[in-house]
Design a protein around this motif. Structure first.
Motif, PDB file in Angstrom:
ATOM      1  N   LYS A  88      10.587  -1.669  11.913  1.00 33.64           N
ATOM      2  CA  LYS A  88       9.535  -2.509  11.363  1.00 33.64           C
ATOM      3  C   LYS A  88       9.672  -4.073  11.346  1.00 33.64           C
ATOM      4  N   ASP A 107       6.204  -1.582   1.899  1.00 34.94           N
ATOM      5  CA  ASP A 107       6.269  -0.351   1.748  1.00 34.94           C
ATOM      6  C   ASP A 107       7.647   0.230   1.895  1.00 34.94           C
ATOM      7  N   ARG A 112       3.058   8.295  -3.936  1.00 36.44           N
ATOM      8  CA  ARG A 112       1.783   8.862  -3.453  1.00 36.44           C
ATOM      9  C   ARG A 112       1.338   9.767  -4.618  1.00 36.44           C
ATOM     10  N   LYS A 140      -6.481  -1.943  -1.493  1.00 39.95           N
ATOM     11  CA  LYS A 140      -7.162  -1.585  -0.319  1.00 39.95           C
ATOM     12  C   LYS A 140      -7.847  -0.152  -0.662  1.00 39.95           C
ATOM     13  N   TYR A 142      -9.822   2.328   0.634  1.00 40.51           N
ATOM     14  CA  TYR A 142     -10.384   3.122   1.715  1.00 40.51           C
ATOM     15  C   TYR A 142     -11.142   4.423   1.226  1.00 40.51           C
ATOM     16  N   LYS A 147     -11.388   4.027   6.422  1.00 41.45           N
ATOM     17  CA  LYS A 147     -11.065   3.520   7.970  1.00 41.45           C
ATOM     18  C   LYS A 147     -11.992   4.236   9.071  1.00 41.45           C
ATOM     19  N   ASN A 149     -11.345   5.947  11.539  1.00 36.55           N
ATOM     20  CA  ASN A 149     -10.990   7.520  11.737  1.00 36.55           C
ATOM     21  C   ASN A 149     -11.339   8.182  10.589  1.00 36.55           C
ATOM     22  N   TYR A 151     -10.120   8.186   7.640  1.00 38.02           N
ATOM     23  CA  TYR A 151      -9.051   8.096   6.486  1.00 38.02           C
ATOM     24  C   TYR A 151      -9.617   7.434   5.226  1.00 38.02           C
ATOM     25  N   HIS A 155      -5.264   2.499  -1.964  1.00 35.78           N
ATOM     26  CA  HIS A 155      -3.730   1.699  -1.413  1.00 35.78           C
ATOM     27  C   HIS A 155      -3.823   0.584  -2.403  1.00 35.78           C
ATOM     28  N   GLU A 174       4.347   0.366  -2.938  1.00 34.30           N
ATOM     29  CA  GLU A 174       3.284   0.665  -2.413  1.00 34.30           C
ATOM     30  C   GLU A 174       2.795   1.903  -2.777  1.00 34.30           C
ATOM     31  N   GLN A 176      -0.180   4.789  -2.909  1.00 33.09           N
ATOM     32  CA  GLN A 176      -1.355   5.574  -2.453  1.00 33.09           C
ATOM     33  C   GLN A 176      -1.946   6.752  -3.375  1.00 33.09           C
ATOM     34  N   ALA A 186      -5.323  13.670   5.700  1.00 37.94           N
ATOM     35  CA  ALA A 186      -4.291  12.506   6.049  1.00 37.94           C
ATOM     36  C   ALA A 186      -2.808  13.253   6.775  1.00 37.94           C
ATOM     37  N   GLU A 189      -3.956  14.553  10.230  1.00 33.40           N
ATOM     38  CA  GLU A 189      -4.213  13.317  11.061  1.00 33.40           C
ATOM     39  C   GLU A 189      -2.819  12.738  11.505  1.00 33.40           C
ATOM     40  N   HIS A 190      -2.021  12.622  10.596  1.00 32.24           N
ATOM     41  CA  HIS A 190      -0.645  11.780  10.839  1.00 32.24           C
ATOM     42  C   HIS A 190       0.084  12.625  11.766  1.00 32.24           C
TER      43      HIS A 190
HETATM   44  P1  GTP Z   1       1.341  -0.395   7.588  1.00 36.90           P
HETATM   45  O1  GTP Z   1       0.488   0.102   8.667  1.00 36.90           O
HETATM   46  O2  GTP Z   1       2.061   0.931   6.891  1.00 36.90           O
HETATM   47  O3  GTP Z   1       2.388  -1.176   8.012  1.00 36.90           O
HETATM   48  O4  GTP Z   1       0.469  -1.227   6.544  1.00 36.90           O
HETATM   49  P2  GTP Z   1      -1.103  -1.899   6.611  1.00 36.90           P
HETATM   50  O5  GTP Z   1      -0.913  -3.387   6.120  1.00 36.90           O
HETATM   51  O6  GTP Z   1      -1.795  -1.410   7.759  1.00 36.90           O
HETATM   52  O7  GTP Z   1      -1.517  -0.964   4.980  1.00 36.90           O
HETATM   53  P3  GTP Z   1      -2.528   0.143   5.057  1.00 36.90           P
HETATM   54  O8  GTP Z   1      -2.740   0.185   3.626  1.00 36.90           O
HETATM   55  O9  GTP Z   1      -3.585   0.212   6.141  1.00 36.90           O
HETATM   56  O10 GTP Z   1      -1.600   1.612   5.335  1.00 36.90           O
HETATM   57  C1  GTP Z   1      -0.476   1.985   4.669  1.00 36.90           C
HETATM   58  C2  GTP Z   1      -0.128   3.422   4.686  1.00 36.90           C
HETATM   59  O11 GTP Z   1      -1.213   4.164   4.520  1.00 36.90           O
HETATM   60  C3  GTP Z   1       0.394   3.708   6.058  1.00 36.90           C
HETATM   61  O12 GTP Z   1       1.756   3.300   6.157  1.00 36.90           O
HETATM   62  C4  GTP Z   1       0.234   5.184   5.843  1.00 36.90           C
HETATM   63  O13 GTP Z   1       0.809   5.933   5.082  1.00 36.90           O
HETATM   64  C5  GTP Z   1      -1.323   5.284   5.137  1.00 36.90           C
HETATM   65  N1  GTP Z   1      -2.244   5.308   6.198  1.00 36.90           N
HETATM   66  C6  GTP Z   1      -3.187   4.092   6.568  1.00 36.90           C
HETATM   67  N2  GTP Z   1      -4.097   4.444   7.560  1.00 36.90           N
HETATM   68  C7  GTP Z   1      -3.901   5.754   7.881  1.00 36.90           C
HETATM   69  C8  GTP Z   1      -4.531   6.508   8.698  1.00 36.90           C
HETATM   70  O14 GTP Z   1      -5.500   6.222   9.446  1.00 36.90           O
HETATM   71  N3  GTP Z   1      -4.123   7.958   8.816  1.00 36.90           N
HETATM   72  C9  GTP Z   1      -2.861   8.403   8.000  1.00 36.90           C
HETATM   73  N4  GTP Z   1      -2.829   9.587   7.940  1.00 36.90           N
HETATM   74  N5  GTP Z   1      -2.406   7.532   7.012  1.00 36.90           N
HETATM   75  C10 GTP Z   1      -2.663   6.171   7.215  1.00 36.90           C
END
Ligand code: GTP
Ligand code: MG
Length: 238
Positions: A88, A107, A112, A140, A142, A147, A149, A151, A155, A174, A176, A186, A189-190
């Motif tokens: 990263k 993170d 979780r 955040k 969500y 999102k 997609n 999701y 967060h 972090e 969730q 999720a 999808e992951h």
């Molecule tokens: P990173 O993408 O982790 O670098 O952070 P970010 O700043 O984009 O934060 P965000 O809160 O969007 O996402 C953090 C974490 O949430 C990810 O690492 C995943 O574990 C989870 N996550 C976010 N978006 C998705 C998604 O579309 N699908 C799934 N399955 N997990 C998601």
């Protein structure tokens, strides 16, 4: 060698202290001190996870006792691996110093929480973040704003104090929070996302979006049924 290079070696596991007896003494000392710093760096995040999961376990146990039902279905946590941290750091092109990593990656420590009902996700969030030693750095939602997609999840980046022998250190975690249905979606999808190397066919993306809507409908129905049953309980005791 520079400290950044050493840090990279320490993080990627290329550093092998047993092979170092040919190296200069000062170099060995540098590496050992860096390795100690790194162990301590990772340890802080592990302790931060311990702090947060303990807080949640306490809430869980106390809540079930007082309210006769448990808002938390499941609790899991993970510490980002040194390899993922380095990947990263490289992706974000930030200098690999401890300070930079601390400030840039939110993170490294992840917790979780899976709840039965949507209302519980907010309840658990409030119970946790109302504790006065926890600082909210970012939220955040969500769930309110899913999102593109489909999701959904709540967060937050939190900061918790970790008490070491040398003093207190604020550490980011972090968190969730999601329902079982959101978690189910999720996880799949992951898996699909990585199976297709992040390039998922449109038809499959569409189906996932439909599945996300179905999951939300299930959440809404379950919450309504739960409320209705709760209402019955109240009525029978009156
Ligand atoms: P990173 O993408 O982790 O670098 O952070 P970010 O700043 O984009 O934060 P965000 O809160 O969007 O996402 C953090 C974490 O949430 C990810 O690492 C995943 O574990 C989870 N996550 C976010 N978006 C998705 C998604 O579309 N699908 C799934 N399955 N997990 C998601
Ligand atoms: Mg992301």
């Amino acid at each position: 060698p520079s400290r950044d290079l050493l840090l990279h070696e320490a993080l990627t596991g290329e550093m092998n202290l047993s092979e170092l007896h040919f190296a200069e003494n000062s170099h060995i000392a540098d590496m050992k001190s860096l390795r100690n710093d790194f162990t301590r760096f990772m340890m802080l995040y592990k302790f931060a996870i311990d702090e947060v999961t303990t807080k949640i376990s306490i809430l869980q146990e106390e809540f079930s006792l007082v309210h006769d039902y448990n808002p938390i279905e499941h609790l899991s946590s993970r510490l980002k691996s040194p390899e993922s941290i380095m990947a990263k750091v490289a992706r974000l092109q930030c200098e690999p110093s401890f300070d930079n990593i601390r400030n840039t990656l939110h993170d490294i420590a992840g917790v979780r929480i899976t709840c039965s009902f949507v209302s519980d996700t907010y309840k658990v969030f409030d119970m946790l973040t109302n504790q006065k030693d926890i600082r909210i750095l970012e939220v955040k939602d969500y769930i309110k704003n899913p999102k593109e997609n489909g999701y959904k999840s709540l967060h937050a980046i939190l900061e918790v104090p970790v008490f070491m022998s040398t003093g207190v250190e604020p550490v980011k975690v972090e968190v969730q929070i999601r329902t079982i249905a959101m978690d189910f979606w999720a996880s799949l999808e992951h898996k699909i996302y990585y199976k297709y190397n992040k390039d998922v066919p449109v038809a499959l993306l569409d189906e996932l979006k439909v599945a996300a809507t179905t999951a939300s409908q299930l959440d809404a129905t379950m919450e309504r049924l739960h409320d209705e049953v709760k209402q019955l309980d109240v009525d029978t005791t009156m």
